[in-house]
Design a protein around this motif. Structure first.
Motif, PDB file in Angstrom:
ATOM      1  N   UNK A 186       8.743 -14.891  -3.183  1.00  0.00           N
ATOM      2  CA  UNK A 186       7.431 -15.170  -3.757  1.00  0.00           C
ATOM      3  C   UNK A 186       6.317 -14.623  -2.875  1.00  0.00           C
ATOM      4  N   UNK A 187       6.365 -14.913  -1.575  1.00  0.00           N
ATOM      5  CA  UNK A 187       5.275 -14.484  -0.702  1.00  0.00           C
ATOM      6  C   UNK A 187       5.319 -12.986  -0.425  1.00  0.00           C
ATOM      7  N   UNK A 188       6.475 -12.386  -0.533  1.00  0.00           N
ATOM      8  CA  UNK A 188       6.545 -10.931  -0.427  1.00  0.00           C
ATOM      9  C   UNK A 188       5.802 -10.283  -1.592  1.00  0.00           C
ATOM     10  N   UNK A 189       6.040 -10.811  -2.801  1.00  0.00           N
ATOM     11  CA  UNK A 189       5.347 -10.289  -3.979  1.00  0.00           C
ATOM     12  C   UNK A 189       3.850 -10.567  -3.905  1.00  0.00           C
ATOM     13  N   UNK A 190       3.498 -11.786  -3.482  1.00  0.00           N
ATOM     14  CA  UNK A 190       2.083 -12.144  -3.370  1.00  0.00           C
ATOM     15  C   UNK A 190       1.382 -11.295  -2.315  1.00  0.00           C
ATOM     16  N   UNK A 213       2.069  -8.283  -1.217  1.00  0.00           N
ATOM     17  CA  UNK A 213       1.865  -6.914  -1.699  1.00  0.00           C
ATOM     18  C   UNK A 213       0.754  -6.851  -2.734  1.00  0.00           C
ATOM     19  N   UNK A 214       0.776  -7.800  -3.656  1.00  0.00           N
ATOM     20  CA  UNK A 214      -0.226  -7.812  -4.718  1.00  0.00           C
ATOM     21  C   UNK A 214      -1.630  -8.052  -4.165  1.00  0.00           C
ATOM     22  N   UNK A 215      -1.749  -8.954  -3.200  1.00  0.00           N
ATOM     23  CA  UNK A 215      -3.063  -9.267  -2.633  1.00  0.00           C
ATOM     24  C   UNK A 215      -3.642  -8.080  -1.872  1.00  0.00           C
ATOM     25  N   UNK A 216      -2.796  -7.300  -1.231  1.00  0.00           N
ATOM     26  CA  UNK A 216      -3.300  -6.098  -0.565  1.00  0.00           C
ATOM     27  C   UNK A 216      -3.891  -5.131  -1.586  1.00  0.00           C
ATOM     28  N   UNK A 217      -3.273  -5.079  -2.770  1.00  0.00           N
ATOM     29  CA  UNK A 217      -3.759  -4.185  -3.819  1.00  0.00           C
ATOM     30  C   UNK A 217      -5.090  -4.664  -4.390  1.00  0.00           C
ATOM     31  N   UNK A 218      -5.154  -5.945  -4.774  1.00  0.00           N
ATOM     32  CA  UNK A 218      -6.358  -6.439  -5.440  1.00  0.00           C
ATOM     33  C   UNK A 218      -7.534  -6.582  -4.480  1.00  0.00           C
ATOM     34  N   UNK A 275       2.126 -25.912 -11.938  1.00  0.00           N
ATOM     35  CA  UNK A 275       3.017 -24.756 -11.867  1.00  0.00           C
ATOM     36  C   UNK A 275       2.935 -23.905 -13.113  1.00  0.00           C
ATOM     37  N   UNK A 276       1.769 -23.846 -13.724  1.00  0.00           N
ATOM     38  CA  UNK A 276       1.671 -23.101 -14.985  1.00  0.00           C
ATOM     39  C   UNK A 276       1.320 -21.641 -14.759  1.00  0.00           C
ATOM     40  N   UNK A 277       1.063 -21.235 -13.525  1.00  0.00           N
ATOM     41  CA  UNK A 277       0.652 -19.878 -13.265  1.00  0.00           C
ATOM     42  C   UNK A 277       1.817 -18.921 -13.222  1.00  0.00           C
ATOM     43  N   UNK A 278       1.538 -17.654 -13.484  1.00  0.00           N
ATOM     44  CA  UNK A 278       2.556 -16.624 -13.411  1.00  0.00           C
ATOM     45  C   UNK A 278       2.753 -16.188 -11.964  1.00  0.00           C
ATOM     46  N   UNK A 279       3.890 -15.578 -11.690  1.00  0.00           N
ATOM     47  CA  UNK A 279       4.036 -14.940 -10.386  1.00  0.00           C
ATOM     48  C   UNK A 279       3.094 -13.756 -10.402  1.00  0.00           C
ATOM     49  N   UNK A 280       2.242 -13.610  -9.394  1.00  0.00           N
ATOM     50  CA  UNK A 280       1.146 -12.655  -9.448  1.00  0.00           C
ATOM     51  C   UNK A 280       1.632 -11.213  -9.553  1.00  0.00           C
ATOM     52  N   UNK A 281       2.792 -10.929  -8.968  1.00  0.00           N
ATOM     53  CA  UNK A 281       3.286  -9.564  -9.023  1.00  0.00           C
ATOM     54  C   UNK A 281       3.795  -9.198 -10.394  1.00  0.00           C
ATOM     55  N   UNK A 282       4.170 -10.179 -11.193  1.00  0.00           N
ATOM     56  CA  UNK A 282       4.714  -9.876 -12.515  1.00  0.00           C
ATOM     57  C   UNK A 282       3.731 -10.169 -13.624  1.00  0.00           C
ATOM     58  N   UNK A 283       2.474 -10.515 -13.277  1.00  0.00           N
ATOM     59  CA  UNK A 283       1.486 -10.883 -14.282  1.00  0.00           C
ATOM     60  C   UNK A 283       1.067  -9.668 -15.099  1.00  0.00           C
TER      61      UNK A 283
END
Length: 270
Positions: free
Chosen positions: A216-220, A222-227, A262-270
């Motif tokens: 989860x935090x690996x995906x988050x 990476x995504x946060x660096x992008x956004x 826990x209704x949010x999507x995994x940010x990398x797969x949103x």
């Protein structure tokens, strides 16, 4: 109340993201949903009565038309109330908000007008023959406590969790980055959904298994660096990087923030 009875009343719904991270939801039980419906029904009845009083005054000279119109008005108010509020309040009506319930999609994300309309337009069938007998029996035998309208719309009703946001998230030693105006300014520009994902992951990280937590935090990270259009400092782990972003989003000390169950999507797969 024993844990066994809680499970029978509420139950759980698990969503597995493309990154194989599990999010668990506590399903709303029949009793809490009935109380929410009862409150909403009272609001609809009083709202319909108010509209009909006005219509009866206007249609005093056409009693037959007023009688037929009252039935139409009731269904319009009933459907309009639920569809409008569930769309505007992301799956909540007044009754659901009071009972801390929310309608979401089976995939764990918020519903829109399409889902709200489908699940509410099916209510006349769920109400048969009286007091939601069909809907209640369907919800009891359904694994995810879904009435017919929920099955049609692909939705579930869950309990919301209200968590107190702590004043710190284990970010000691990184105050320099939190004091960077550019970092803070870019974090503040995150969308509402992105903020929910970051804060939810930060506060619930201890609930995850180690493998799922790392994914989860690996995906988050990476995504946060992008956004944010920023490179993560080399000495920071993905989890620490995400916690710093969460810390920059924290409200002033002493305030509370309501987080999604826990209704949010995994940010990398949103």
């Amino acid at each position: 109340m024993t844990p066994a009875s809680d499970t029978l009343l509420d139950g759980n719904h698990t969503v597995l993201t493309p990154e194989y991270v599990e999010f668990r939801f506590t399903l709303a039980g029949i009793y809490s949903r009935f109380l929410a419906w009862l409150l909403d029904a009272l609001i609809v009845i009083f709202g319909t009565s108010a509209v009909l009083i006005v219509l009866n005054l206007v249609m005093a000279f056409f009693p037959g038309v007023a009688s037929a119109l009252s039935i139409v008005v009731y269904f319009l108010v009933d459907w309009g109330y639920a569809i409008t509020l569930e769309t505007a309040w992301s799956g909540q009506t007044v009754g659901k908000r009071v009972m801390n319930l929310r309608v979401i999609q089976e995939s764990g994300v918020r519903i829109g007008f399409y889902h709200a309309a489908l699940r509410n337009l099916a209510r006349p069938v769920d109400r048969l023959p009286l007091l939601y007998l069909v809907g209640g029996i369907t919800a009891l035998v359904s694994r995810s406590h879904q009435r017919l309208g929920d099955m049609l719309a692909g939705t579930i009703v869950v309990r919301e969790r209200r968590l107190k946001v702590p004043s710190a998230l284990g970010t000691s030693g990184e105050e320099g980055l939190l004091a960077d105006p550019l970092f803070v300014a870019r974090v503040k520009k995150l969308s509402t959904e992105e903020r929910e994902v970051v804060l939810s992951a930060a506060l619930r990280r201890e609930e995850l298994r180690l493998e799922a937590r790392l994914q989860l935090f690996s995906a988050l990270g990476t995504r946060l660096q992008e956004v944010l259009a920023m490179t993560k400092p080399a000495h920071l782990s993905d989890e620490k990087w995400t916690l710093l972003v969460a810390a920059a989003l924290l409200p002033p000390p002493g305030s509370k923030r309501k987080l999604p169950g826990a209704r949010s999507r995994a940010i990398a797969g949103a």
